[in-house]
Scaffold this motif. Structure first.
Motif, PDB file in Angstrom:
ATOM      1  N   LEU A  83       0.861  -1.182   0.000  1.00 30.75           N
ATOM      2  CA  LEU A  83       0.000   0.000   0.000  1.00 30.75           C
ATOM      3  C   LEU A  83       0.893   1.227   0.000  1.00 30.75           C
ATOM      4  CD1 LEU A  83      -2.681  -1.081   2.614  1.00 30.75           C
ATOM      5  CD2 LEU A  83      -2.837  -1.142   0.134  1.00 30.75           C
ATOM      6  N   LEU A  84       0.783   1.994  -1.030  1.00 26.81           N
ATOM      7  CA  LEU A  84       1.594   3.196  -1.155  1.00 26.81           C
ATOM      8  C   LEU A  84       0.792   4.400  -0.708  1.00 26.81           C
ATOM      9  CD1 LEU A  84       3.118   2.460  -4.670  1.00 26.81           C
ATOM     10  CD2 LEU A  84       4.143   2.033  -2.438  1.00 26.81           C
ATOM     11  N   PRO A  85       1.434   5.369  -0.085  1.00 24.79           N
ATOM     12  CA  PRO A  85       0.700   6.572   0.297  1.00 24.79           C
ATOM     13  C   PRO A  85       0.210   7.304  -0.948  1.00 24.79           C
ATOM     14  CG  PRO A  85       3.049   6.840   0.728  1.00 24.79           C
ATOM     15  CD  PRO A  85       2.831   5.423   0.268  1.00 24.79           C
ATOM     16  N   THR A  86      -0.944   7.902  -0.837  1.00 25.90           N
ATOM     17  CA  THR A  86      -1.490   8.667  -1.952  1.00 25.90           C
ATOM     18  C   THR A  86      -1.627  10.121  -1.538  1.00 25.90           C
ATOM     19  OG1 THR A  86      -3.757   8.241  -1.258  1.00 25.90           O
ATOM     20  CG2 THR A  86      -2.793   6.699  -2.836  1.00 25.90           C
ATOM     21  N   THR A  87      -1.630  10.971  -2.515  1.00 26.34           N
ATOM     22  CA  THR A  87      -1.842  12.387  -2.255  1.00 26.34           C
ATOM     23  C   THR A  87      -3.107  12.819  -2.982  1.00 26.34           C
ATOM     24  OG1 THR A  87      -0.472  12.984  -4.148  1.00 26.34           O
ATOM     25  CG2 THR A  87       0.612  12.908  -1.997  1.00 26.34           C
ATOM     26  N   ALA A  88      -3.779  13.775  -2.433  1.00 23.05           N
ATOM     27  CA  ALA A  88      -4.979  14.299  -3.072  1.00 23.05           C
ATOM     28  C   ALA A  88      -4.584  15.076  -4.312  1.00 23.05           C
ATOM     29  CB  ALA A  88      -5.728  15.202  -2.107  1.00 23.05           C
ATOM     30  N   LEU A  89      -5.258  14.834  -5.390  1.00 22.88           N
ATOM     31  CA  LEU A  89      -5.002  15.559  -6.617  1.00 22.88           C
ATOM     32  C   LEU A  89      -5.743  16.876  -6.571  1.00 22.88           C
ATOM     33  CD1 LEU A  89      -5.452  12.636  -9.147  1.00 22.88           C
ATOM     34  CD2 LEU A  89      -3.322  13.529  -8.226  1.00 22.88           C
ATOM     35  N   ALA A  90      -5.199  17.844  -7.232  1.00 26.59           N
ATOM     36  CA  ALA A  90      -5.847  19.155  -7.274  1.00 26.59           C
ATOM     37  C   ALA A  90      -5.905  19.624  -8.713  1.00 26.59           C
ATOM     38  CB  ALA A  90      -5.080  20.154  -6.422  1.00 26.59           C
ATOM     39  N   ALA A  91      -6.945  20.343  -9.022  1.00 27.54           N
ATOM     40  CA  ALA A  91      -7.041  21.000 -10.318  1.00 27.54           C
ATOM     41  C   ALA A  91      -6.120  22.213 -10.281  1.00 27.54           C
ATOM     42  CB  ALA A  91      -8.475  21.425 -10.585  1.00 27.54           C
ATOM     43  N   THR A  92      -5.385  22.440 -11.337  1.00 26.24           N
ATOM     44  CA  THR A  92      -4.502  23.593 -11.407  1.00 26.24           C
ATOM     45  C   THR A  92      -5.246  24.732 -12.089  1.00 26.24           C
ATOM     46  OG1 THR A  92      -2.586  22.145 -11.565  1.00 26.24           O
ATOM     47  CG2 THR A  92      -2.274  24.425 -12.258  1.00 26.24           C
ATOM     48  N   GLY A  93      -5.218  25.892 -11.467  1.00 23.21           N
ATOM     49  CA  GLY A  93      -5.884  27.052 -12.028  1.00 23.21           C
ATOM     50  C   GLY A  93      -6.987  27.551 -11.125  1.00 23.21           C
ATOM     51  N   GLY A  94      -7.924  28.282 -11.679  1.00 26.77           N
ATOM     52  CA  GLY A  94      -8.994  28.881 -10.888  1.00 26.77           C
ATOM     53  C   GLY A  94     -10.364  28.634 -11.483  1.00 26.77           C
ATOM     54  N   PHE A  95     -11.355  28.796 -10.632  1.00 26.28           N
ATOM     55  CA  PHE A  95     -12.757  28.668 -11.030  1.00 26.28           C
ATOM     56  C   PHE A  95     -13.459  29.897 -10.488  1.00 26.28           C
ATOM     57  CE2 PHE A  95     -17.101  27.289 -10.017  1.00 26.28           C
ATOM     58  CZ  PHE A  95     -17.504  26.861 -11.269  1.00 26.28           C
ATOM     59  N   TYR A  96     -14.157  30.610 -11.330  1.00 22.64           N
ATOM     60  CA  TYR A  96     -14.769  31.880 -10.947  1.00 22.64           C
ATOM     61  C   TYR A  96     -16.260  31.840 -11.237  1.00 22.64           C
ATOM     62  CZ  TYR A  96      -9.866  32.999 -11.305  1.00 22.64           C
ATOM     63  OH  TYR A  96      -8.503  32.982 -11.151  1.00 22.64           O
ATOM     64  N   TRP A  97     -17.056  32.452 -10.361  1.00 25.21           N
ATOM     65  CA  TRP A  97     -18.500  32.502 -10.568  1.00 25.21           C
ATOM     66  C   TRP A  97     -19.049  33.822 -10.058  1.00 25.21           C
ATOM     67  CZ3 TRP A  97     -16.341  30.355  -6.357  1.00 25.21           C
ATOM     68  CH2 TRP A  97     -16.892  30.673  -5.116  1.00 25.21           C
ATOM     69  N   SER A  98     -20.212  34.186 -10.575  1.00 28.63           N
ATOM     70  CA  SER A  98     -20.901  35.397 -10.154  1.00 28.63           C
ATOM     71  C   SER A  98     -21.935  35.024  -9.104  1.00 28.63           C
ATOM     72  CB  SER A  98     -21.592  36.040 -11.348  1.00 28.63           C
ATOM     73  OG  SER A  98     -22.409  37.096 -10.918  1.00 28.63           O
ATOM     74  N   PRO A  99     -21.784  35.505  -7.858  1.00 29.06           N
ATOM     75  CA  PRO A  99     -22.702  35.136  -6.799  1.00 29.06           C
ATOM     76  C   PRO A  99     -24.129  35.663  -6.983  1.00 29.06           C
ATOM     77  CG  PRO A  99     -21.062  36.666  -5.965  1.00 29.06           C
ATOM     78  CD  PRO A  99     -20.699  36.342  -7.382  1.00 29.06           C
TER      79      PRO A  99
END
Length: 90
Positions: free
Chosen positions: A6-22
């Motif tokens: 069992l190898l340790p895993t790391t959480a993957l992340a999306a690179t960049g940004g996500f923007y929305w109008s509230p």
């Protein structure tokens, strides 16, 4: 019997940004930089659906419910459109 490593895993992340109008039309808000893949985010604002721009390297999926169930659609990288309050990257 064979052994399983069992190898340790790391959480993957999306690179960049996500923007929305509230409010559906005004200034854009941003998600955390490099949002974690697989995490259900709740967008804050008063008027869903929200106009959004996905400038991450990951597809963002949007859902009907707070536990990110009830798949509604997705925005691929560099795509804009309306999303619901609940989104997940990955």
């Amino acid at each position: 019997m064979g052994a399983v490593a069992l190898l340790p895993t790391t959480a993957l992340a999306a690179t960049g940004g996500f923007y929305w109008s509230p409010d559906g039309s005004g200034p854009l808000s941003a998600s955390p930089a490099n949002p974690q893949s697989g995490h259900c985010y709740t967008l804050r604002g008063s008027q869903p659906p929200f106009y959004a721009i996905n400038v991450t390297d990951s597809t963002v999926h949007y859902y009907a419910s707070a536990d990110c169930s009830g798949y509604m659609g997705s925005l691929t990288p560099n795509m804009s459109g309306n999303v619901t309050r609940y989104v997940k990257f990955g």
